[in-house]
Write a protein that holds these residues in place. Structure first.
Motif, PDB file in Angstrom:
ATOM      1  N   GLU A  62       1.902  10.312  -7.147  1.00  0.00           N
ATOM      2  CA  GLU A  62       2.426   8.984  -6.765  1.00  0.00           C
ATOM      3  C   GLU A  62       1.477   8.314  -5.769  1.00  0.00           C
ATOM      4  OE1 GLU A  62       6.470   9.070  -5.442  1.00  0.00           O
ATOM      5  OE2 GLU A  62       7.155   9.900  -7.360  1.00  0.00           O
ATOM      6  N   ASP A  63       0.987   9.113  -4.793  1.00  0.00           N
ATOM      7  CA  ASP A  63       0.037   8.581  -3.801  1.00  0.00           C
ATOM      8  C   ASP A  63      -1.261   8.143  -4.467  1.00  0.00           C
ATOM      9  OD1 ASP A  63       1.878   9.136  -1.922  1.00  0.00           O
ATOM     10  OD2 ASP A  63       0.925  10.994  -1.193  1.00  0.00           O
ATOM     11  N   GLU A  64      -1.717   8.973  -5.368  1.00  0.00           N
ATOM     12  CA  GLU A  64      -2.962   8.675  -6.087  1.00  0.00           C
ATOM     13  C   GLU A  64      -2.862   7.355  -6.844  1.00  0.00           C
ATOM     14  OE1 GLU A  64      -6.856   9.777  -6.870  1.00  0.00           O
ATOM     15  OE2 GLU A  64      -5.401  10.845  -5.639  1.00  0.00           O
ATOM     16  N   LEU A  65      -1.735   7.156  -7.463  1.00  0.00           N
ATOM     17  CA  LEU A  65      -1.516   5.912  -8.219  1.00  0.00           C
ATOM     18  C   LEU A  65      -1.509   4.707  -7.268  1.00  0.00           C
ATOM     19  CD1 LEU A  65       1.204   7.085 -10.758  1.00  0.00           C
ATOM     20  CD2 LEU A  65      -1.094   6.268 -11.312  1.00  0.00           C
ATOM     21  N   ALA A  66      -0.904   4.909  -6.114  1.00  0.00           N
ATOM     22  CA  ALA A  66      -0.858   3.822  -5.129  1.00  0.00           C
ATOM     23  C   ALA A  66      -2.267   3.477  -4.638  1.00  0.00           C
ATOM     24  CB  ALA A  66       0.029   4.237  -3.954  1.00  0.00           C
ATOM     25  N   MET A  67      -3.107   4.479  -4.377  1.00  0.00           N
ATOM     26  CA  MET A  67      -4.484   4.251  -3.925  1.00  0.00           C
ATOM     27  C   MET A  67      -5.304   3.553  -4.994  1.00  0.00           C
ATOM     28  SD  MET A  67      -4.734   5.338  -0.865  1.00  0.00           S
ATOM     29  CE  MET A  67      -6.474   5.526  -0.533  1.00  0.00           C
ATOM     30  N   LEU A  68      -5.093   3.952  -6.223  1.00  0.00           N
ATOM     31  CA  LEU A  68      -5.830   3.310  -7.325  1.00  0.00           C
ATOM     32  C   LEU A  68      -5.524   1.822  -7.411  1.00  0.00           C
ATOM     33  CD1 LEU A  68      -5.593   5.952 -10.187  1.00  0.00           C
ATOM     34  CD2 LEU A  68      -7.697   4.961  -9.246  1.00  0.00           C
ATOM     35  N   SER A  69      -4.295   1.481  -7.163  1.00  0.00           N
ATOM     36  CA  SER A  69      -3.891   0.071  -7.258  1.00  0.00           C
ATOM     37  C   SER A  69      -4.535  -0.757  -6.127  1.00  0.00           C
ATOM     38  CB  SER A  69      -2.374  -0.039  -7.207  1.00  0.00           C
ATOM     39  OG  SER A  69      -1.921   0.334  -5.926  1.00  0.00           O
ATOM     40  N   LEU A  70      -4.847  -0.109  -4.968  1.00  0.00           N
ATOM     41  CA  LEU A  70      -5.449  -0.834  -3.839  1.00  0.00           C
ATOM     42  C   LEU A  70      -6.972  -0.831  -3.872  1.00  0.00           C
ATOM     43  CD1 LEU A  70      -3.111   0.571  -1.014  1.00  0.00           C
ATOM     44  CD2 LEU A  70      -3.084  -1.730  -1.989  1.00  0.00           C
TER      45      LEU A  70
END
Lengths: 180, 150
Positions: free
Chosen positions: B134-142
């Motif tokens: 979930e964190d990884e996905l959030a970082m990718l979006s930023l």
């Protein structure tokens, strides 16, 4: 085809399965009804009604509880009892017209037979004079070939009660025979 | 011990033909018959009755079979529930031929799902790994993609 397969087909509306069952069981049912009622016309009506009930209530037959022949004889027996009750009530209401008609039909049936069978005729009359439960018990065990247990199930009585009815019927008929 | 009353009951229950009597009672019945004239007379009267009953004429109901066979029968109307059940679990017909192999083919699949639901077979999935994704996905979006040179 087994009785179960035929009845399943009847449940699905297969008329040829119905006809196969009629072919298989009509003789036994008609003989039983004839011995119970004593004339052809009512025998035919009872047979038609019995097989009509088979068609309508086919889904209610439970093969694990009773053989098809046992179930059919139960239907026929109930119809015969109803008929005999109705007939008795008709008599008490003094509707003699139908009674005369039935008697006449019975006489015609008797005359149709060989007069040399006089003993048989008297025996038949003695059978018809038996109370319904004794007649039914005797017919099911002697003519239809049911075991005492099966006949008791058809008549919805205990085996002891059935055996007692047979004993009384036979005693009466033996007395009749000794007088002939 | 066999006596007159018992023998009469036996005749009423099993009939006058000695072959239909219970085998364990046959011998005592024979002994009783040999010893008593009254018992022999009773047996004779039962035999006569059975003979006469067997001789009773059978009614001729020639047209009855055709009448019963071709009597009008009420049409069968199945309820929607019955039709649905017939469709889901057919008891006969062409669909039954397809239905059974289909059910047979589906059984291992169902078995596998049930088994997989209850047993992990050594494959361990850490709950924290799921959080990491979930964190990884959030970082990718930023992430800033403008610096990338295609």
């Amino acid at each position: 085809m087994t009785d179960e397969e035929l009845m399943r087909a009847v449940c699905n509306g297969d008329q040829s399965a119905y006809q196969a069952i009629v072919r298989q069981h009509l003789k036994s049912i008609s003989h039983y009804a004839y011995r119970m009622l004593g004339n052809k016309k009512d025998t035919e009506d009872i047979c038609q009604e019995t097989f009509l009930k088979l068609w309508v209530n086919a889904a209610k037959w439970q093969p694990e509880k009773a053989k098809l022949s046992t179930w059919l004889h139960t239907i026929a027996r109930n119809l015969c009892v109803d008929y005999l009750r109705r007939h008795a009530r008709t008599l008490t209401l003094a509707n003699l017209e139908s009674e005369t008609e039935a008697k006449l039909q019975h006489q015609v049936d008797l005359v149709e037979r060989d007069t040399a069978h006089d003993q048989s005729t008297q025996l038949e009359q003695a059978i018809l004079a038996l109370p319904e439960n004794q007649r039914s018990a005797l017919m099911l065990c002697h003519f239809s070939g049911f075991s005492n247990k099966e006949a008791a199930a058809i008549m919805n009585v205990s085996v002891k009660a059935l055996e007692s009815a047979i004993a009384r019927a036979k005693r009466t008929l033996r007395k009749t025979l000794s007088k002939i | 011990m066999m006596n007159f009353d018992k023998f009469e009951k036996l005749l009423n229950v099993h009939g006058a033909d000695s072959r239909s009597w219970p085998s364990e009672l046959r011998r005592s019945c024979t002994e009783l018959l040999d010893s008593s004239r009254q018992v022999r007379a009773l047996l004779a009267s039962h035999q006569l009755l059975e003979k006469r009953l067997n001789q009773l004429p059978v009614p001729e109901l020639a047209s009855l079979e055709a009448t019963v066979m071709h009597q009008p029968l009420p049409a069968r109307s199945l309820s929607p529930m019955d039709r649905l059940l017939d469709w889901l679990a057919p008891t006969e017909g062409f669909t039954l031929r397809l239905w059974r192999p289909t059910i047979a083919a589906c059984l291992p699949l169902v078995f596998g799902i049930v088994l997989g639901n209850y047993y992990s077979f050594g494959v361990m999935v850490e709950p924290s790994e799921l959080e990491f994704w979930e964190d990884e996905l959030a970082m990718l979006s930023l992430d800033d993609y403008s610096e990338n040179n295609f």
